[in-house]
Design an enzyme around this catalytic site. Structure first.
Site, mmCIF file in Angstrom:
data_model
loop_
_atom_site.group_PDB
_atom_site.id
_atom_site.type_symbol
_atom_site.label_atom_id
_atom_site.label_comp_id
_atom_site.label_asym_id
_atom_site.label_seq_id
_atom_site.Cartn_x
_atom_site.Cartn_y
_atom_site.Cartn_z
ATOM 1 N N HIS A 1 0.824 -1.216 0.000
ATOM 2 C CA HIS A 1 0.000 0.000 0.000
ATOM 3 C C HIS A 1 0.861 1.271 0.000
ATOM 4 C CE1 HIS A 1 -3.322 -2.729 1.199
ATOM 5 N NE2 HIS A 1 -2.382 -3.284 1.952
ATOM 6 N N ASN B 1 14.764 16.212 -13.930
ATOM 7 C CA ASN B 1 13.546 15.422 -14.129
ATOM 8 C C ASN B 1 13.846 14.016 -14.667
ATOM 9 O OD1 ASN B 1 11.939 17.590 -13.328
ATOM 10 N ND2 ASN B 1 11.941 18.447 -15.406
ATOM 11 N N GLU C 1 9.691 8.391 -16.944
ATOM 12 C CA GLU C 1 8.351 8.960 -17.131
ATOM 13 C C GLU C 1 7.813 8.664 -18.524
ATOM 14 O OE1 GLU C 1 7.557 13.069 -15.222
ATOM 15 O OE2 GLU C 1 9.708 12.990 -15.577
ATOM 16 N N GLN D 1 -5.201 -4.608 -43.607
ATOM 17 C CA GLN D 1 -4.106 -3.692 -43.930
ATOM 18 C C GLN D 1 -3.802 -2.765 -42.736
ATOM 19 O OE1 GLN D 1 -3.643 -2.178 -48.000
ATOM 20 N NE2 GLN D 1 -3.976 -0.140 -47.155
ATOM 21 N N LYS E 1 -0.663 -3.201 -39.704
ATOM 22 C CA LYS E 1 0.784 -2.970 -39.723
ATOM 23 C C LYS E 1 1.248 -1.817 -38.852
ATOM 24 C CE LYS E 1 0.594 -5.179 -43.943
ATOM 25 N NZ LYS E 1 -0.876 -5.193 -43.718
HETATM 26 N N1 ARG Z 1 -1.724 -4.102 -48.764
HETATM 27 C C1 ARG Z 1 -2.479 -5.257 -48.418
HETATM 28 C C2 ARG Z 1 -2.435 -5.498 -46.888
HETATM 29 O O1 ARG Z 1 -1.680 -4.908 -46.253
HETATM 30 C C3 ARG Z 1 -1.938 -6.456 -49.095
HETATM 31 C C4 ARG Z 1 -2.971 -7.493 -49.399
HETATM 32 C C5 ARG Z 1 -3.970 -6.966 -50.325
HETATM 33 N N2 ARG Z 1 -4.803 -7.982 -50.842
HETATM 34 C C6 ARG Z 1 -5.911 -7.658 -51.499
HETATM 35 N N3 ARG Z 1 -6.586 -8.616 -51.980
HETATM 36 N N4 ARG Z 1 -6.286 -6.417 -51.631
HETATM 37 O O2 ARG Z 1 -3.173 -6.284 -46.347
#
Ligand code: ARG
Length: 490
Positions: A190, A319, A324, A356, A359
């Site tokens: 605590h 700091n 942080e 897509q 990523k």
């Molecule tokens: N740029 C697409 C992605 O990142 C690649 C795959 C696209 N495939 C499609 N059938 N449009 O997922």
């Protein structure tokens, strides 16, 4: 990027189905490979200029270029082995990809949103460079299995790199724990002083968290390292592809078992981001303690100047920016986990363009995690413990109260009664502003006749920590043994 890559060298182990098949059996079509729109023969209207940019991923997926090239090398090697490409076509694909790899490495490659993504950009450039053979590369493959393969290859190398930085941080913690194995500090529950512990023991708690973090990543890697290539768009392909061979070439443990699942699910990415979120959560706890301990109120540690900044207005400030910022970045990574979970939620089989969106959160998770771990691994060896301050803080707050209760139990008192007796002793200490070890024997005996002069052994901080010698305990020798076995395991 180096060429010939190890991968190209390994392809030498695989023969072409027909080494004589060096002609170009198919007529060169005046098709679309180099036109702006991927499936343009099907379309009568050009893509809206905004939609072209809106749907493109090349700005961020170009960082998977080397993985994309490696996947193509393996695919071309396999297509040659099953007789779809001649040895000459395969080799010209290798050469073209080599040049592309160099162009990318040198910053000479012209990325274009007109080619939508990394896959199309590389394929279009390949066809520019080598003509017909470039157009054959996509036989028996789709961007759907291609992108899933690239992500897995990318993640595999990121996970290996992250595991290495974790190990570096663990080593730094072990070294520091060794130096501080006998340093006494207050242990908290605590955030109130609870019982004395050793600083080495506290550092080893952080080490243990990282042990599990590393295990989670290693486990995640087992499911990342499975090859989707061959699933094609969703249903597999009618060509007699050899998926075992491509998997072997790319270092995957095996080809995936179901083509629909292979192109659609991103659970492996979610799993990685979940593991990353847990690591960041651990780092945020670590950060929080460093921030507290570096404050004038605790004053337990000195953070290295190189990892702190001053204030633009208050000249006295130092700091703790790095901890942080790491604490703050933990929220960002957990945000990515939630993004990916929501991205996948309710998606029907098989591939959808939604994916897509996987990523950017994924890349940012890997980058953030890598950077935060690196900052910690670099910083920890330069943190100084202010041992006297730690010791004095442990002396305040009646940290050995439990030891006194245990002492009474050893003399035959029931634990609940002992708890009561010590409570009374603590109250006297509070009223007279003294620690339990500063009360006189006569005063202590006023609470229980069982107390004798040997009580002062257990009321000392050193005696308290030294008595906790079991596995997982805080005694200096136990901590040293834990460090020893951790070093062996590392
Ligand atoms: N740029 C697409 C992605 O990142 C690649 C795959 C696209 N495939 C499609 N059938 N449009 O997922």
């Amino acid at each position: 990027m180096k060429f010939p890559s190890k991968l190209v060298l390994r392809t030498k182990n695989y023969q072409c189905y027909n080494e004589q098949l060096n002609s170009q059996p198919y007529p060169m079509l005046m098709t679309t490979a180099n036109k702006d729109k991927l499936s343009s023969a099907r379309f009568s209207e050009a893509t809206d200029a905004f939609v072209e940019v809106f749907t493109a991923s090349v700005d961020f997926d170009q960082r998977m270029a080397q993985q994309d090239i490696d996947g193509s090398i393996a695919h071309a090697t396999m297509l040659c082995k099953i007789g779809i490409l001649s040895a000459q076509e395969r080799d010209s694909i290798f050469q073209g990809l080599q040049q592309i790899s160099e162009e990318i490495a040198n910053g000479d490659f012209q990325w274009s949103v007109k080619q939508e993504d990394v896959h199309m950009n590389i394929e279009a450039r390949l066809t520019d460079l080598i003509g017909m053979a470039g157009k054959k590369l996509h036989t028996g493959r789709s961007r759907n299995d291609q992108v899933a393969t690239d992500i897995r290859l990318y993640m595999r190398s990121e996970i290996h790199a992250i595991i290495k930085v974790i190990a570096r941080l663990q080593l730094a913690l072990l070294d520091m724990a060794e130096q501080e194995a006998g340093t006494i500090m207050p242990g908290f529950t605590h955030l109130q002083v609870a019982q004395p512990i050793t600083f080495g023991h506290h550092l080893m708690a952080w080490f243990e968290m990282l042990v599990r973090d590393k295990e989670r990543l290693q486990d995640c890697l087992k499911r990342v390292n499975i090859m989707p290539l061959g699933a094609a768009a969703l249903a597999g392909t009618s060509y007699p592809i050899d998926r075992e061979m491509t998997a072997e070439l790319l270092g995957f443990s095996r080809p995936s078992a179901n083509s629909l699942d292979s192109v659609s699910d991103r659970d492996f990415a979610i799993e990685f981001t979940a593991s990353a979120s847990i690591i960041m959560m651990h780092l945020s706890r670590f950060s929080e303690e460093l921030v507290l301990w570096a404050s004038a109120q605790f004053d337990f540690i000195e953070l290295p100047d190189a990892f702190c900044t001053g204030s633009s207005i208050m000249p006295q400030k130092k700091n703790p920016d790095v901890p942080e910022l790491v604490r703050g970045k933990s929220g960002r990574v957990t945000g990515h986990l939630v993004s990916l979970l929501m991205l996948m939620k309710s998606q029907p089989l098989a591939y959808n363009k939604d994916n897509q969106e996987d990523k950017e959160p994924l890349f940012d998770t890997a980058d953030t995690l890598n950077n935060c771990l690196r900052a910690f691994a670099d910083m920890v060896p330069h943190i100084t413990a202010k041992r006297d301050n730690m010791f004095n803080a442990a002396k305040k707050g009646f940290a050995t109260a439990t030891d006194l209760a245990d002492y009474l139990v050893r003399k035959g008192m029931a634990f609940r009664d002992a708890h009561e007796v010590v409570g009374l002793a603590v109250r006297l200490g509070l009223e007279s502003e003294r620690d339990l070890s500063e009360l006189s024997l006569a005063e202590l005996q006023g609470f229980s006749e069982m107390i004798t002069a040997d009580v002062f052994d257990v009321l000392s901080l050193q005696g308290s920590v030294a008595s906790r010698q079991h596995i997982g305990g805080t005694a200096p020798n136990t901590v040293r043994a834990a460090i020893q076995s951790a070093r062996l395991a590392l």
